[in-house]
Enzyme design. Structure first.
Site, mmCIF file in Angstrom:
data_model
loop_
_atom_site.group_PDB
_atom_site.id
_atom_site.type_symbol
_atom_site.label_atom_id
_atom_site.label_comp_id
_atom_site.label_asym_id
_atom_site.label_seq_id
_atom_site.Cartn_x
_atom_site.Cartn_y
_atom_site.Cartn_z
ATOM 1 N N HIS A 48 10.776 14.201 -27.836
ATOM 2 C CA HIS A 48 10.687 15.450 -27.088
ATOM 3 C C HIS A 48 9.433 15.445 -26.199
ATOM 4 C CE1 HIS A 48 11.177 19.900 -26.655
ATOM 5 N NE2 HIS A 48 9.901 19.782 -26.397
ATOM 6 N N GLU A 49 8.277 15.224 -26.832
ATOM 7 C CA GLU A 49 7.031 15.268 -26.057
ATOM 8 C C GLU A 49 6.992 14.140 -25.030
ATOM 9 O OE1 GLU A 49 5.383 17.922 -26.113
ATOM 10 O OE2 GLU A 49 6.290 18.689 -27.962
ATOM 11 N N HIS B 259 8.663 15.169 -21.885
ATOM 12 C CA HIS B 259 7.741 15.941 -21.037
ATOM 13 C C HIS B 259 6.796 14.990 -20.295
ATOM 14 C CE1 HIS B 259 8.683 20.031 -22.237
ATOM 15 N NE2 HIS B 259 8.460 19.808 -23.518
ATOM 16 N N GLU C 284 11.235 21.681 -19.810
ATOM 17 C CA GLU C 284 11.860 21.587 -21.131
ATOM 18 C C GLU C 284 13.185 20.817 -21.058
ATOM 19 O OE1 GLU C 284 10.309 22.293 -23.724
ATOM 20 O OE2 GLU C 284 11.771 22.476 -25.328
HETATM 21 ZN ZN ZN Z 1 8.959 21.112 -25.048
#
Ligand code: ZN
Length: 494
Positions: free
Chosen positions: A263-264, A267, A293
């Site tokens: 997830h990170e 980003h 996101e």
């Molecule tokens: Zn996030």
């Protein structure tokens, strides 16, 4: 020698303002990863002082004049993009009194440290006074920004995260989505647990190494980025060539460490893919938090929870940790198992957005004055019963679990759900454009997908607003259907 144009002078001034912002980000990064608790008073004063300096630069009438002159004198779309957002920033900054800007920075820095301790000791009473101060200040901020006649205080804050996002526009998406998700959850509620205990409590250092290897494979550039650990996983851009991301400390299972790290990293890949020629300018910046996101969710859910990914990755982790008996199908089922849980960041795809809807309703009520901050735990628990059918057993696993409100980030949560919707729609478009995508993921080759994201999304910065970008990339306006179709496919629900 030719005279500098209004636009050139504007770029120079905005560059200086951006430097203050990135310096604050360095201090914020340090606060969350390294700073000892005893430094909090000094840190909040440092951040407050930088806010004071930035605010006086951002509200200088000469800057307003430069923006106007530059706006009347450009036909270049890149310059227009910058001017539009700089104009917007200038308006927001001039509406915000300096004492309020500084008070917000200082109060949130102190509240973040208080939240961390309150969460550790499960003591809401220690955080409540800070929340009360922040709600009061955020309400003042919303009043200073203003909101549409048919809107509410929440709208005065949300615009900073996603331009144009209002409580009404969010509610219009959330209402039908909520009933579809509740229905879906009922249809897939009884999934047997998968035994993945062999992935629990693997040594931290080796988990870190495995995660770093996966990040490299995804395309994270360690020459212009760093990975560390923190209480709450996050990613921040400290300036060109310096993207920082964290994985959570003390993960119980490798599977959660992998999910939150992918997830990170999603980003981080977005930040690293933004156009370097426009670093520090809106044209080279991320396109609002929902699109940000979408990039993390695309990697976490559509890549990291796919059958193809586990076909490849099961062998990788079996070798790395010397584990035998892991099979791809079981791990795929384990990462996609749905169960209503208390923790948002650990929620499965079918229930995640219900967690967001709870927070959205509560922060509207806090800002409208319909909910007193000290009554938050009861209201939170009641909403969890109503939306997810479960009751938190503590405030640490209830209303103290998220860092956002302590940071003063109110009007932010819905960007997570909008990000999920964008992610599903973008991934569908990627599949159409890349017929071998599944096979690539199944062999651990993420380059074609990253190249596509760079070309279609990252390289544009803020050139198109999120709605226009979505239509350009996917051929359709944002809709909940691609995500619902993805979830129905995932769980064999018609
Ligand atoms: Zn996030």
């Amino acid at each position: 020698m030719s005279k500098a144009t209004a636009y050139d002078s504007l770029v120079e001034r905005q560059h200086d303002i951006a430097l203050i912002g990135s310096t604050q980000a360095v201090l914020g990064w340090d606060q969350e990863t390294q700073m000892p608790a005893g430094a909090i008073a000094t840190r909040s004063a440092q951040l407050g002082q930088l806010t004071r300096i930035a605010h006086s630069m951002q509200t200088d009438p000469a800057l307003g004049e430069l923006i106007e002159r530059a706006a009347s004198d450009t036909t270049n779309p890149d310059h227009s993009c910058n001017i539009t957002y700089w104009q917007r920033d200038w308006e927001r900054a001039t509406r915000l009194p300096e004492d309020l800007a500084v008070a917000l920075t200082e109060a949130s820095s102190v509240a973040m440290a208080a939240w961390q301790q309150a969460r550790e000791s499960d003591s809401f009473e220690d955080f409540a006074p800070h929340l009360e101060t922040l709600v009061t200040l955020k309400r003042r901020e919303a009043e200073a920004m203003g909101w549409p006649a048919d809107g509410e205080a929440w709208d005065g804050l949300s615009d900073a995260f996603d331009p144009g996002m209002t409580a009404a526009s969010v509610s219009a998406v959330f209402a039908p989505l909520r009933s579809a998700l509740v229905e879906l959850r009922a249809a897939v509620a009884d999934q047997p647990p998968v035994d993945t205990t062999c992935l629990n409590e693997l040594p931290d250092a080796r988990q870190n190494r495995a995660v770093q290897a996966l990040m490299s494979r995804m395309g994270f550039d360690f020459d212009s980025g760093v990975m560390a650990t923190s209480t709450h996983p996050f990613c921040t851009n400290l300036g060109h060539g310096d993207v920082r991301m964290t994985m959570r400390k003390d993960e119980e299972s490798l599977l959660t460490a992998l999910g939150s790290s992918m997830h990170e990293c999603g980003h981080a890949l977005y930040e690293q893919g933004l156009p370097a020629d426009f670093a520090g300018q809106p044209r080279g910046a991320y396109n609002g938090l929902s699109v940000h996101e979408s990039q993390s969710r695309l990697w976490e859910n559509h890549v990291g929870r796919s059958q193809a990914f586990w076909q490849w990755y099961t062998d990788e982790i079996s070798c790395e940790f010397g584990l035998s008996g892991l099979d791809a199908e079981s791990l795929y089922r384990a990462v996609n198992r749905t169960e209503a849980g208390l923790i948002r960041v650990e929620a499965d795809q079918a229930t995640y957005d219900l967690h967001i809807m709870v927070r959205f309703e509560l922060e509207r009520a806090l800002l409208n004055g319909d909910l007193a901050p000290q009554d938050l735990p009861d209201a939170w628990n009641a909403q969890y019963r109503d939306y997810l059918g479960i009751t938190p057993d503590s405030n640490a696993t209830g209303c103290l679990q998220d860092i956002h409100w302590s940071m003063g980030a109110m009007g932010y949560f819905p960007t997570y759900t909008l990000g999920n919707l964008y992610a599903a729609q973008f991934f569908d478009a990627a599949k159409r454009a890349l017929p071998s995508l599944d096979a690539d993921i199944g062999s651990g080759n993420f380059t074609p997908l990253l190249d596509w994201l760079r070309r279609e999304i990252h390289s544009h910065g803020r050139l198109y607003d999120p709605g226009a970008l979505c239509e350009r990339v996917t051929g359709a306006p944002l809709s909940a259907e691609p995500m619902l179709a993805h979830l129905r496919r995932l769980h064999d629900v018609t």
